[in-house]
Design a protein around this motif. Structure first.
Motif, PDB file in Angstrom:
ATOM      1  N   VAL A  32      22.408 -37.711   2.758  1.00 52.65           N
ATOM      2  CA  VAL A  32      21.946 -36.994   1.565  1.00 52.65           C
ATOM      3  C   VAL A  32      22.602 -35.619   1.484  1.00 52.65           C
ATOM      4  O   VAL A  32      23.076 -35.196   0.417  1.00 52.65           O
ATOM      5  CB  VAL A  32      20.413 -36.852   1.577  1.00 52.65           C
ATOM      6  CG1 VAL A  32      19.951 -35.883   0.495  1.00 52.65           C
ATOM      7  CG2 VAL A  32      19.753 -38.212   1.365  1.00 52.65           C
ATOM      8  N   GLY A  33      22.648 -34.916   2.617  1.00 49.13           N
ATOM      9  CA  GLY A  33      23.298 -33.608   2.642  1.00 49.13           C
ATOM     10  C   GLY A  33      24.770 -33.696   2.291  1.00 49.13           C
ATOM     11  O   GLY A  33      25.299 -32.866   1.536  1.00 49.13           O
ATOM     12  N   LEU A  34      25.451 -34.722   2.810  1.00 51.51           N
ATOM     13  CA  LEU A  34      26.870 -34.906   2.499  1.00 51.51           C
ATOM     14  C   LEU A  34      27.071 -35.234   1.024  1.00 51.51           C
ATOM     15  O   LEU A  34      28.027 -34.758   0.395  1.00 51.51           O
ATOM     16  CB  LEU A  34      27.450 -36.029   3.361  1.00 51.51           C
ATOM     17  CG  LEU A  34      27.725 -35.710   4.829  1.00 51.51           C
ATOM     18  CD1 LEU A  34      28.280 -36.947   5.537  1.00 51.51           C
ATOM     19  CD2 LEU A  34      28.693 -34.539   4.974  1.00 51.51           C
ATOM     20  N   ALA A  35      26.181 -36.053   0.460  1.00 51.56           N
ATOM     21  CA  ALA A  35      26.300 -36.426  -0.955  1.00 51.56           C
ATOM     22  C   ALA A  35      26.146 -35.200  -1.850  1.00 51.56           C
ATOM     23  O   ALA A  35      26.868 -35.050  -2.854  1.00 51.56           O
ATOM     24  CB  ALA A  35      25.253 -37.477  -1.301  1.00 51.56           C
ATOM     25  N   GLU A  36      25.204 -34.322  -1.514  1.00 55.42           N
ATOM     26  CA  GLU A  36      25.012 -33.105  -2.302  1.00 55.42           C
ATOM     27  C   GLU A  36      26.251 -32.208  -2.226  1.00 55.42           C
ATOM     28  O   GLU A  36      26.675 -31.627  -3.229  1.00 55.42           O
ATOM     29  CB  GLU A  36      23.785 -32.358  -1.811  1.00 55.42           C
ATOM     30  CG  GLU A  36      22.478 -33.077  -2.093  1.00 55.42           C
ATOM     31  CD  GLU A  36      21.293 -32.405  -1.454  1.00 55.42           C
ATOM     32  OE1 GLU A  36      20.176 -32.633  -1.931  1.00 55.42           O
ATOM     33  OE2 GLU A  36      21.490 -31.657  -0.462  1.00 55.42           O
ATOM     34  N   PHE A  37      26.825 -32.120  -1.022  1.00 53.97           N
ATOM     35  CA  PHE A  37      28.037 -31.321  -0.876  1.00 53.97           C
ATOM     36  C   PHE A  37      29.211 -31.959  -1.611  1.00 53.97           C
ATOM     37  O   PHE A  37      30.027 -31.258  -2.232  1.00 53.97           O
ATOM     38  CB  PHE A  37      28.379 -31.158   0.603  1.00 53.97           C
ATOM     39  CG  PHE A  37      29.730 -30.551   0.837  1.00 53.97           C
ATOM     40  CD1 PHE A  37      30.001 -29.259   0.424  1.00 53.97           C
ATOM     41  CD2 PHE A  37      30.736 -31.283   1.450  1.00 53.97           C
ATOM     42  CE1 PHE A  37      31.259 -28.695   0.626  1.00 53.97           C
ATOM     43  CE2 PHE A  37      31.983 -30.735   1.653  1.00 53.97           C
ATOM     44  CZ  PHE A  37      32.243 -29.440   1.245  1.00 53.97           C
ATOM     45  N   ALA A  38      29.303 -33.287  -1.576  1.00 52.98           N
ATOM     46  CA  ALA A  38      30.396 -33.985  -2.249  1.00 52.98           C
ATOM     47  C   ALA A  38      30.376 -33.712  -3.747  1.00 52.98           C
ATOM     48  O   ALA A  38      31.436 -33.587  -4.382  1.00 52.98           O
ATOM     49  CB  ALA A  38      30.303 -35.489  -1.979  1.00 52.98           C
ATOM     50  N   GLU A  39      29.174 -33.607  -4.317  1.00 48.33           N
ATOM     51  CA  GLU A  39      29.056 -33.325  -5.749  1.00 48.33           C
ATOM     52  C   GLU A  39      29.680 -31.975  -6.089  1.00 48.33           C
ATOM     53  O   GLU A  39      30.426 -31.841  -7.070  1.00 48.33           O
ATOM     54  CB  GLU A  39      27.594 -33.357  -6.167  1.00 48.33           C
ATOM     55  CG  GLU A  39      27.372 -33.115  -7.639  1.00 48.33           C
ATOM     56  CD  GLU A  39      25.910 -33.165  -8.030  1.00 48.33           C
ATOM     57  OE1 GLU A  39      25.603 -32.855  -9.192  1.00 48.33           O
ATOM     58  OE2 GLU A  39      25.070 -33.526  -7.174  1.00 48.33           O
ATOM     59  N   VAL A  40      29.363 -30.972  -5.286  1.00 51.51           N
ATOM     60  CA  VAL A  40      29.934 -29.644  -5.510  1.00 51.51           C
ATOM     61  C   VAL A  40      31.448 -29.674  -5.315  1.00 51.51           C
ATOM     62  O   VAL A  40      32.206 -29.087  -6.105  1.00 51.51           O
ATOM     63  CB  VAL A  40      29.283 -28.622  -4.549  1.00 51.51           C
ATOM     64  CG1 VAL A  40      29.979 -27.270  -4.646  1.00 51.51           C
ATOM     65  CG2 VAL A  40      27.806 -28.472  -4.858  1.00 51.51           C
ATOM     66  N   TRP A  41      31.894 -30.390  -4.291  1.00 48.56           N
ATOM     67  CA  TRP A  41      33.321 -30.481  -4.005  1.00 48.56           C
ATOM     68  C   TRP A  41      34.067 -31.099  -5.181  1.00 48.56           C
ATOM     69  O   TRP A  41      35.117 -30.603  -5.612  1.00 48.56           O
ATOM     70  CB  TRP A  41      33.525 -31.312  -2.742  1.00 48.56           C
ATOM     71  CG  TRP A  41      34.957 -31.441  -2.314  1.00 48.56           C
ATOM     72  CD1 TRP A  41      35.868 -32.370  -2.735  1.00 48.56           C
ATOM     73  CD2 TRP A  41      35.651 -30.602  -1.387  1.00 48.56           C
ATOM     74  NE1 TRP A  41      37.076 -32.176  -2.130  1.00 48.56           N
ATOM     75  CE2 TRP A  41      36.983 -31.101  -1.289  1.00 48.56           C
ATOM     76  CE3 TRP A  41      35.287 -29.505  -0.620  1.00 48.56           C
ATOM     77  CZ2 TRP A  41      37.928 -30.526  -0.457  1.00 48.56           C
ATOM     78  CZ3 TRP A  41      36.238 -28.928   0.219  1.00 48.56           C
ATOM     79  CH2 TRP A  41      37.532 -29.433   0.291  1.00 48.56           C
ATOM     80  N   VAL A  42      33.532 -32.174  -5.739  1.00 47.28           N
ATOM     81  CA  VAL A  42      34.180 -32.860  -6.863  1.00 47.28           C
ATOM     82  C   VAL A  42      34.228 -31.953  -8.093  1.00 47.28           C
ATOM     83  O   VAL A  42      35.259 -31.858  -8.774  1.00 47.28           O
ATOM     84  CB  VAL A  42      33.444 -34.177  -7.192  1.00 47.28           C
ATOM     85  CG1 VAL A  42      33.941 -34.755  -8.515  1.00 47.28           C
ATOM     86  CG2 VAL A  42      33.643 -35.188  -6.072  1.00 47.28           C
ATOM     87  N   VAL A  43      33.118 -31.273  -8.372  1.00 51.61           N
ATOM     88  CA  VAL A  43      33.065 -30.403  -9.553  1.00 51.61           C
ATOM     89  C   VAL A  43      34.120 -29.310  -9.465  1.00 51.61           C
ATOM     90  O   VAL A  43      34.893 -29.076 -10.412  1.00 51.61           O
ATOM     91  CB  VAL A  43      31.659 -29.788  -9.706  1.00 51.61           C
ATOM     92  CG1 VAL A  43      31.682 -28.666 -10.745  1.00 51.61           C
ATOM     93  CG2 VAL A  43      30.657 -30.852 -10.114  1.00 51.61           C
TER      94      VAL A  43
END
Length: 273
Positions: free
Chosen positions: A42-53
């Protein structure tokens, strides 16, 4: 595991209950490991969202990817630590519906303190680990003048940001005495506030700036300290020097939380069983 309190000490009952909860979580190792892994994902998914944006738009609200790492790290570290300590208040609606909350009223300890110390979900430390790792990377990749005041501001942001989110969890719990099944509504301010804290507040319209800057002041947990650490001036209504007032914002969150908690407990008439 929590250390045993001296015999007769006021904290003895709380420590005993908390110790038993921690031991119980580690008793089933495979289940515990899977929960840790799930929280980590879950923590990685939240970070991935910011990374993609930020890989798509490059600059958002005046912040680039490096600044976004610092923003995400600060906000998610504060929220994850608050969730570890206070996130189990989310179970309050279930306790009310099942009539189990009445058991807590029979004990000669404050209700809120019983609920806060009644459990700590160890799996949530995995999310905090992701946030701390991103925070470390963000601190390394940004050009920060590491003076004594910068170090003090960083520590102030983490501690006060954690306290601020904790106050929001208490406020949400206080509302449950009136809403019972309104967790989705209160989650929009706790978990929704956590999401808003990972975004530059400069992209919000004026109404949301006032909401997340002062009414539910999650902008103080990371956005304003990030601007102050990077030496940026900040947008209208939210100048960067406000980052030093995060303790004041945390105090406001706790005053709001305790007021709602007090109103809620006065409204509560029992489980009816």
């Amino acid at each position: 595991m929590a250390e045993a309190a001296p015999a007769g000490h006021w904290s003895g009952p709380y420590v005993a209950v908390l110790s038993s909860r921690l031991r119980a979580q580690r008793s089933y190792r495979l289940s515990f490991a899977s929960e840790l892994f799930g929280s980590f994902v879950v923590g990685l998914a939240e970070f991935a969202e910011v990374w993609v944006v930020f890989h798509t738009v490059r600059v958002l609200g005046g912040l680039d990817l490096d600044a976004a790492l610092l923003l995400f790290g600060l906000s998610n570290t504060a929220f994850a630590l608050a969730q570890v300590l206070f996130g189990h208040l989310d179970t309050l609606p279930t306790l009310i519906r099942l009539g189990k909350l009445d058991i807590y009223h029979l004990r000669p300890q404050p209700l809120l303190l019983q609920l806060i110390t009644g459990d700590i979900s160890l799996r949530r430390f995995a999310r905090a680990t992701v946030a701390l790792a991103v925070l470390g990377i963000g601190l390394l990749r940004n050009d920060i003048d590491w003076s004594a005041s910068a170090v003090a501001l960083l520590l102030l942001a983490v501690v006060s940001g954690t306290a601020l989110f904790a106050g929001l969890f208490v406020a949400a719990a206080g509302c449950q005495f009136f809403l019972i099944d309104g967790a989705e509504l209160t989650n929009s301010f706790t978990y929704g506030g956590s999401y808003a804290a990972t975004l530059p507040a400069s992209i919000f319209p004026t109404g949301l700036k006032l909401l997340f800057g002062f009414a539910i002041p999650v902008a103080f947990t990371a956005y304003l300290p990030t601007l102050a650490l990077l030496g940026e001036p900040g947008p209208a209504l939210l100048p960067s020097w406000l980052g030093w007032l995060t303790p004041v914002a945390a105090l406001w969150a706790w005053l709001l939380g305790l007021a709602l908690w007090r109103a809620g407990t006065r409204h509560y008439q029992g489980g009816g069983g």
